[in-house]
Scaffold this active site. Structure first.
Site, PDB file in Angstrom:
ATOM      1  N   ASP A 183     -33.464  11.597  -0.958  1.00 43.83           N
ATOM      2  CA  ASP A 183     -33.859  12.589  -1.962  1.00 43.83           C
ATOM      3  C   ASP A 183     -32.985  13.836  -1.817  1.00 43.83           C
ATOM      4  OD1 ASP A 183     -35.096  14.219  -3.771  1.00 43.83           O
ATOM      5  OD2 ASP A 183     -37.108  14.031  -2.914  1.00 43.83           O
ATOM      6  N   HIS A 185     -33.250  16.301  -3.936  1.00 42.27           N
ATOM      7  CA  HIS A 185     -34.219  17.351  -4.243  1.00 42.27           C
ATOM      8  C   HIS A 185     -33.614  18.490  -5.067  1.00 42.27           C
ATOM      9  CE1 HIS A 185     -38.085  19.516  -3.185  1.00 42.27           C
ATOM     10  NE2 HIS A 185     -38.471  18.247  -3.180  1.00 42.27           N
ATOM     11  N   GLU A 209     -32.006  10.283  -5.121  1.00 44.46           N
ATOM     12  CA  GLU A 209     -32.938  10.898  -6.062  1.00 44.46           C
ATOM     13  C   GLU A 209     -32.555  12.343  -6.380  1.00 44.46           C
ATOM     14  OE1 GLU A 209     -37.637  12.243  -5.854  1.00 44.46           O
ATOM     15  OE2 GLU A 209     -37.000  10.340  -4.964  1.00 44.46           O
ATOM     16  N   GLU A 235     -38.602  13.446 -11.825  1.00 40.22           N
ATOM     17  CA  GLU A 235     -39.857  14.054 -11.421  1.00 40.22           C
ATOM     18  C   GLU A 235     -40.091  15.393 -12.106  1.00 40.22           C
ATOM     19  OE1 GLU A 235     -39.581  16.290  -7.293  1.00 40.22           O
ATOM     20  OE2 GLU A 235     -38.397  14.447  -7.223  1.00 40.22           O
ATOM     21  N   ASP A 257     -43.625  11.524 -13.256  1.00 40.86           N
ATOM     22  CA  ASP A 257     -44.798  11.721 -12.410  1.00 40.86           C
ATOM     23  C   ASP A 257     -46.035  11.619 -13.288  1.00 40.86           C
ATOM     24  OD1 ASP A 257     -46.960  13.121 -10.980  1.00 40.86           O
ATOM     25  OD2 ASP A 257     -45.407  13.664  -9.540  1.00 40.86           O
ATOM     26  N   HIS A 284     -42.870   9.018  -9.495  1.00 43.41           N
ATOM     27  CA  HIS A 284     -42.928  10.059  -8.463  1.00 43.41           C
ATOM     28  C   HIS A 284     -44.392  10.304  -8.129  1.00 43.41           C
ATOM     29  CE1 HIS A 284     -42.900  14.468  -7.349  1.00 43.41           C
ATOM     30  NE2 HIS A 284     -41.885  14.048  -6.615  1.00 43.41           N
TER      31      HIS A 284
END
Length: 381
Positions: A183, A185, A209, A235, A257, A284
């Site tokens: 991830d 992020h 990700e 996400e 999500d 997510h």
């Protein structure tokens, strides 16, 4: 089946639950949350409840349309998350009223079990590898971990090589019969992403990700064209419209999500859109049990599903964990990295209402960290 009441509950560690009860006593649960902005979402749930109380709970699509489009100003994470939790609860009610799991209302199950992954962490390469090996020993065959802490726009060669070395060593520790998802992020700039991804290719990650922030989604085509690593994102995308320009960029995995992107109703549509672009679905979900239950209902009915995130033992869950608010935690029993298809009606779980009400007496005020670089400037968390 008119809606009689709508309540929200702030429950630790950082979750928000919504409870909807009908006049004939059917209760549905949802999880509307923007992590760190729970109070704002609860306020919007209260506003939406003004139109919902007294209305027929079974008219899920009509309610979704009015909640998302009935105001002049639309979209955004707070509104879409409030809608998401209410939508989950309405599907829960409808499934319970008809005596069937939600996935049966979405066309029926296409699989018997769902593959899940777990989070691992560690401040050193050795700690990360040890955590991953513990996950492997407990039956998981896939983990996810953060790619790096705070980063500048273009880091030094030493920092870049440290990132690559960390995952090279992790792969050596866990072997090739084990998946590693990484991830980013949104902490990596586009330039840093393009520099690091080629160095990670020998590790063969399951996916990387959110390599860039959602506002730079237009740059994803350049990112995906420059690497063989499957790219995942979504996400922080909240609707079909948000995914419309992202799906053609060459991403491999869409990650809406269920508690942010309009709930079950919208995520099932996003999944269908993704299928048309040969993009897999991996919802997510570093959240609570209701969000996971809603995600699983979609997973079981989605042909292009890949793998499901879940939060048991995640570093956010301090004081309370995924199973704490369930009457029967066995519904989320992870067996060799899979969870079996739930058979109970609605979302397939029974929320421990007494535990929720008790927890809500001491509501959380969770906020994410704010990071800064060495020169004092803001860094993406």
């Amino acid at each position: 089946m008119d809606i009689a009441s709508i309540e929200t509950f702030f429950v630790r560690p950082r979750w928000l639950f919504v409870r909807i009860e009908t006049a004939d006593g059917i209760v549905g649960w949802g999880e509307p949350i923007v992590e760190g902005r729970a109070e704002a979402v609860a306020a919007v749930v209260e506003i939406l409840a003004e139109r919902l109380v007294g209305a027929d709970a079974s008219r899920i699509e009509d309610h979704w349309q009015v909640m998302t489009k009935g105001g002049f100003y639309r979209g955004g994470p707070v509104l879409s998350s409030a809608v998401a939790g209410i939508d989950q609860a309405l599907w829960d009610i409808k499934g319970k009223a008809l005596g069937v799991p939600v996935y049966d209302l979405l066309g029926g199950a296409v699989r018997d079990k769902v593959r899940v992954y777990t989070w691992v962490g560690g401040d050193t390469v050795q700690a990360l590898a040890e955590d991953a090996l513990r996950a492997k020993e407990s039956g998981f065959d896939a983990v996810k971990c953060n790619g790096a802490a705070q980063l500048g726009p273009i880091e030094s060669p030493a920092a870049v090589r440290r990132i690559a070395a960390q995952f090279t060593e992790l792969r050596a520790a866990v072997g090739d019969d084990f998946d590693i998802a990484i991830d980013f992020h949104g902490r990596f700039s586009t330039a840093m992403t393009r520099r690091v991804l080629p160095l990670l290719e020998p590790v063969l990650p399951l996916f990387v990700e959110e390599p860039v922030l959602p506002e730079f989604s237009r740059d994803l085509a350049a990112v995906t064209a420059g690497t063989s690593i499957p790219i995942a994102t979504g996400e922080r995308l909240f609707s079909r419209a948000d995914f419309r320009d992202v799906l053609p960029t060459g991403i491999a995995v869409a990650q809406p999500d269920l508690s942010h992107a309009g709930g079950i109703s919208e995520v099932r549509r996003i999944a269908a859109m993704a299928e048309a672009y040969d993009v897999a679905l991996a919802p997510h979900c570093p959240l609570g049990p209701i969000a996971l239950a809603a995600s699983l209902q979609v997973d079981f009915a989605t042909p292009n599903f890949l793998i499901q995130e879940q939060s048991l033992g995640i570093h956010y869950n301090q004081g309370n964990d995924l199973l704490d608010y369930l009457v029967d935690p066995a519904v989320f029993a992870f067996d060799e990295g899979y969870v079996a298809r739930p058979t109970k009606p609605g979302l397939g779980i029974e929320v421990d209402e007494a535990a929720v009400r008790q927890a809500a007496r001491e509501p959380h005020r969770w906020r994410n960290q704010v990071w800064r670089l060495r020169d004092g400037t803001f860094a993406e968390w």
